[in-house]
Design a protein around this motif. Structure first.
Motif, PDB file in Angstrom:
ATOM      1  N   PHE A 178       0.858  -1.285  -0.079  1.00 35.99           N
ATOM      2  CA  PHE A 178      -0.037   0.016  -0.112  1.00 35.99           C
ATOM      3  C   PHE A 178       0.865   1.212   0.211  1.00 35.99           C
ATOM      4  CE2 PHE A 178      -2.312  -3.565   2.047  1.00 35.99           C
ATOM      5  CZ  PHE A 178      -3.287  -3.385   1.501  1.00 35.99           C
ATOM      6  N   LEU A 206      -1.926   6.906   5.098  1.00 32.54           N
ATOM      7  CA  LEU A 206      -3.045   6.178   5.057  1.00 32.54           C
ATOM      8  C   LEU A 206      -4.251   6.612   6.014  1.00 32.54           C
ATOM      9  CD1 LEU A 206      -1.806   2.356   4.896  1.00 32.54           C
ATOM     10  CD2 LEU A 206      -2.771   3.394   2.988  1.00 32.54           C
ATOM     11  N   SER A 207      -5.520   6.136   5.663  1.00 39.75           N
ATOM     12  CA  SER A 207      -6.404   6.956   6.548  1.00 39.75           C
ATOM     13  C   SER A 207      -6.580   5.847   7.558  1.00 39.75           C
ATOM     14  CB  SER A 207      -7.831   6.843   5.693  1.00 39.75           C
ATOM     15  OG  SER A 207      -8.266   5.528   5.459  1.00 39.75           O
ATOM     16  N   GLN A 208      -7.169   6.304   8.672  1.00 42.69           N
ATOM     17  CA  GLN A 208      -7.431   5.274   9.956  1.00 42.69           C
ATOM     18  C   GLN A 208      -8.147   4.120   9.399  1.00 42.69           C
ATOM     19  OE1 GLN A 208      -8.913   7.414  13.320  1.00 42.69           O
ATOM     20  NE2 GLN A 208      -9.328   5.419  14.555  1.00 42.69           N
ATOM     21  N   GLU A 209      -9.324   4.260   8.849  1.00 42.72           N
ATOM     22  CA  GLU A 209     -10.078   2.914   8.309  1.00 42.72           C
ATOM     23  C   GLU A 209      -9.268   2.121   7.443  1.00 42.72           C
ATOM     24  OE1 GLU A 209     -14.084   2.476   5.515  1.00 42.72           O
ATOM     25  OE2 GLU A 209     -13.458   4.302   5.801  1.00 42.72           O
ATOM     26  N   GLU A 210      -8.184   2.512   6.617  1.00 41.98           N
ATOM     27  CA  GLU A 210      -7.314   1.685   5.787  1.00 41.98           C
ATOM     28  C   GLU A 210      -6.350   1.015   6.666  1.00 41.98           C
ATOM     29  OE1 GLU A 210      -7.067   3.959   1.497  1.00 41.98           O
ATOM     30  OE2 GLU A 210      -6.079   4.721   3.298  1.00 41.98           O
ATOM     31  N   ILE A 211      -5.808   1.969   7.565  1.00 42.67           N
ATOM     32  CA  ILE A 211      -5.040   1.129   8.550  1.00 42.67           C
ATOM     33  C   ILE A 211      -5.671   0.056   9.460  1.00 42.67           C
ATOM     34  CG2 ILE A 211      -3.325   1.539  10.505  1.00 42.67           C
ATOM     35  CD1 ILE A 211      -3.147   4.493   9.547  1.00 42.67           C
ATOM     36  N   ASP A 212      -6.992   0.384   9.938  1.00 42.97           N
ATOM     37  CA  ASP A 212      -7.627  -0.614  10.700  1.00 42.97           C
ATOM     38  C   ASP A 212      -7.817  -1.974   9.816  1.00 42.97           C
ATOM     39  OD1 ASP A 212      -7.776   1.017  12.837  1.00 42.97           O
ATOM     40  OD2 ASP A 212      -9.848   1.658  12.230  1.00 42.97           O
ATOM     41  N   ASP A 213      -8.255  -1.731   8.612  1.00 48.00           N
ATOM     42  CA  ASP A 213      -8.434  -3.024   7.617  1.00 48.00           C
ATOM     43  C   ASP A 213      -6.991  -3.630   7.448  1.00 48.00           C
ATOM     44  OD1 ASP A 213     -10.017  -4.472   6.213  1.00 48.00           O
ATOM     45  OD2 ASP A 213      -8.605  -3.662   4.494  1.00 48.00           O
ATOM     46  N   ILE A 214      -5.754  -3.054   7.161  1.00 52.06           N
ATOM     47  CA  ILE A 214      -4.839  -3.714   6.774  1.00 52.06           C
ATOM     48  C   ILE A 214      -3.852  -4.223   8.030  1.00 52.06           C
ATOM     49  CG2 ILE A 214      -2.580  -3.058   5.785  1.00 52.06           C
ATOM     50  CD1 ILE A 214      -3.483  -0.726   4.408  1.00 52.06           C
ATOM     51  N   ARG A 231      -4.255  -2.913  -6.336  1.00 49.46           N
ATOM     52  CA  ARG A 231      -3.446  -1.715  -6.341  1.00 49.46           C
ATOM     53  C   ARG A 231      -4.261  -0.589  -7.123  1.00 49.46           C
ATOM     54  NH1 ARG A 231       1.658  -3.118  -4.633  1.00 49.46           N
ATOM     55  NH2 ARG A 231       2.186  -5.441  -4.236  1.00 49.46           N
ATOM     56  N   SER A 232      -4.039   0.685  -6.405  1.00 51.94           N
ATOM     57  CA  SER A 232      -4.318   1.992  -7.117  1.00 51.94           C
ATOM     58  C   SER A 232      -3.505   2.178  -8.454  1.00 51.94           C
ATOM     59  CB  SER A 232      -4.482   3.134  -6.125  1.00 51.94           C
ATOM     60  OG  SER A 232      -3.243   3.280  -5.651  1.00 51.94           O
TER      61      SER A 232
END
Length: 470
Positions: free
Chosen positions: A417, A447-455, A469-470
């Protein structure tokens, strides 16, 4: 045993043998000559039974070929059957470490069977005019086909017991793998934090490791199904009937229910101990892998306050005479020591096999002894490890999760990421400051908090995951 004696003789002269003994003059000479290991053949009942199977098959084969009187054959067979039922084992007194390529072991069997058969025929022990240990019991045989054939039969039975013990251990590890399937912990490489995994995955991997070695043992034991009965002295079959090899092998298959086969080249089979080297190599493999697993158990249970402390081994005994409350991982430790002994035995077997000269390897007694010792120890070690250690292991779930959450190894999950360089930068900063990976990534805005929480969700890091991948 009575202190009264009977006089027996052989080509070297006369000698006193205890009147009550079922063995005779050559066994007595071996008793006098070989005070080596202090371990008598009676310590290995499967080898004794295997010798009885060989002598029984030889007697039946010789009788069916018209070479041995029916009355003598019946008496020999009955004596062998008594040995197979567990009788007379204490009469197998020769040291397992002996010179002569196993001749003393063969003669110990010949003399016991002969003297018991004489009793069954109504004669006194030592009355060899009516039945002779060499002329009758050893008919169509020599030590050089009897001993290795018996050794092979015994080894097959020992390997099967070891395989059963290892299956038992595999089952214990697999059960813990299932029990700990939801325990998130940190995986390690080179004793450094790697990536998260489950404790269940760790234990399940050990179950697979043990199971693989059961398969390797099964493959190796098939090699020792090949025997050289009928080879007599060097494989040429001198002093044996042309149909003896086929007949005696058929009789052995019938009595043992093992799928024994006669070697296609008896000269080769009489001198080649390659199957023993192969089997020993697999035993070494088993030992090395069990020892590695025990090293892991000791590390994971280290502590309780200053180590990994991810698992608890069942306390088996106080661990110190000076440190109150200390409990040591004694079961993994003893398995480690068994492994060292098995590796040493493999060296012995390798050297003994190499020491063969021309048409015979006279070192087979130490090969057999080392193989039996290794298998016996590994069998007991496997069951001990399963029953006194693995089955009682518990997980320190909170400790495992704490180590994951505080681990810098979490940055590995960020690679796809934010890239390797940024991940390495975060790792260095976390190391230097003591802050968490989560906190630093969020602060830098990678990364956003939501992204970090998921990863960084632990359960998302213990299995493959599709990453777009983006």
């Amino acid at each position: 045993m009575s202190k009264e004696y009977r006089i027996e003789h052989d080509s070297l002269g006369e000698i006193e043998v205890s009147k009550d003994a079922y063995y005779g003059v050559q066994t007595q000479r071996a008793l006098d000559n070989f005070h080596i290991s202090g371990i008598a053949m009676s310590h290995y009942p499967r080898l004794i039974n295997a010798l009885a199977y060989v002598k029984l098959a030889a007697s039946d084969a010789n009788a069916s070929l018209g070479l041995l009187d029916e009355q003598k054959s019946r008496a020999i067979s009955r004596a062998c059957e008594e040995i197979l039922s567990g009788k007379l084992h204490e009469q197998f007194v020769v040291d397992v470490m002996q010179g002569g390529a196993g001749t003393s072991a063969n003669m110990n069997a010949n003399e016991i069977i002969c003297n018991r058969a004489l009793e069954l025929m109504g004669y006194e022990k030592g009355d060899y005019d009516h039945l002779h240990p060499l002329n009758d019991v050893n008919m169509s045989q020599s030590t050089n086909d009897v001993y290795p054939s018996a050794l092979n039969i015994a080894l097959i039975l020992e390997v099967r017991e070891l395989m059963d013990a290892m299956r038992h251990l595999k089952k214990a590890f697999a059960a813990k793998g299932k029990e700990f399937s939801d325990v998130i912990k940190m995986g390690r490489t080179q004793l450094q934090d790697a990536v998260p995994m489950t404790l269940g995955q760790e234990f399940s991997a050990w179950a697979v490791m043990v199971g693989e070695d059961v398969q390797r043992l099964d493959e190796a034991q098939h090699l020792v199904h090949e025997i050289n009965m009928g080879a007599t002295a060097i494989g040429t079959g001198l002093n044996a009937h042309p149909d003896y090899t086929r007949t005696v092998t058929e009789k052995l298959v019938e009595s043992t229910t093992l799928q024994l086969v006669s070697s296609p080249d008896l000269v080769e089979a009489t001198q080649d101990t390659g199957a023993y080297v192969q089997l020993s190599g697999v035993l070494k493999r088993v030992a090395v892998k069990l020892s590695k697993i025990c090293n892991d158990l000791r590390l994971l249970s280290s502590g309780p306050r200053c180590g990994f402390n991810e698992i608890n081994l069942p306390p088996m005994q106080p661990g110190s005479s000076i440190m109150p409350g200390k409990v040591n991982p004694v079961i993994p430790e003893v398995v480690n020591q068994v492994a060292f002994a098995v590796v040493g035995n493999d060296v012995t077997i390798s050297m003994a096999s190499e020491a063969g000269q021309l048409e015979l390897n006279v070192m087979e007694p130490v090969i057999g002894y080392s193989l039996f010792q290794s298998m016996n120890m590994l069998q007991r070690a496997s069951r001990t490890l399963a029953d006194k250690c693995v089955s009682g292991i518990t997980a320190n779930r909170e400790r495992c999760l704490e180590l994951v959450e505080n681990s810098i190894g979490l940055v590995t999950a960020l690679n796809p990421f934010i890239g390797y360089e940024k991940s390495a930068e975060i790792a260095k900063e976390a190391m230097k400051t003591g802050r968490s990976v989560y906190e630093i990534v969020l602060e830098k805005g990678y990364l956003s908090q939501e992204e970090i929480d998921d990863i960084l969700k632990p359960e998302n890091m213990v299995k493959p995951r599709y990453i777009k991948r983006s």
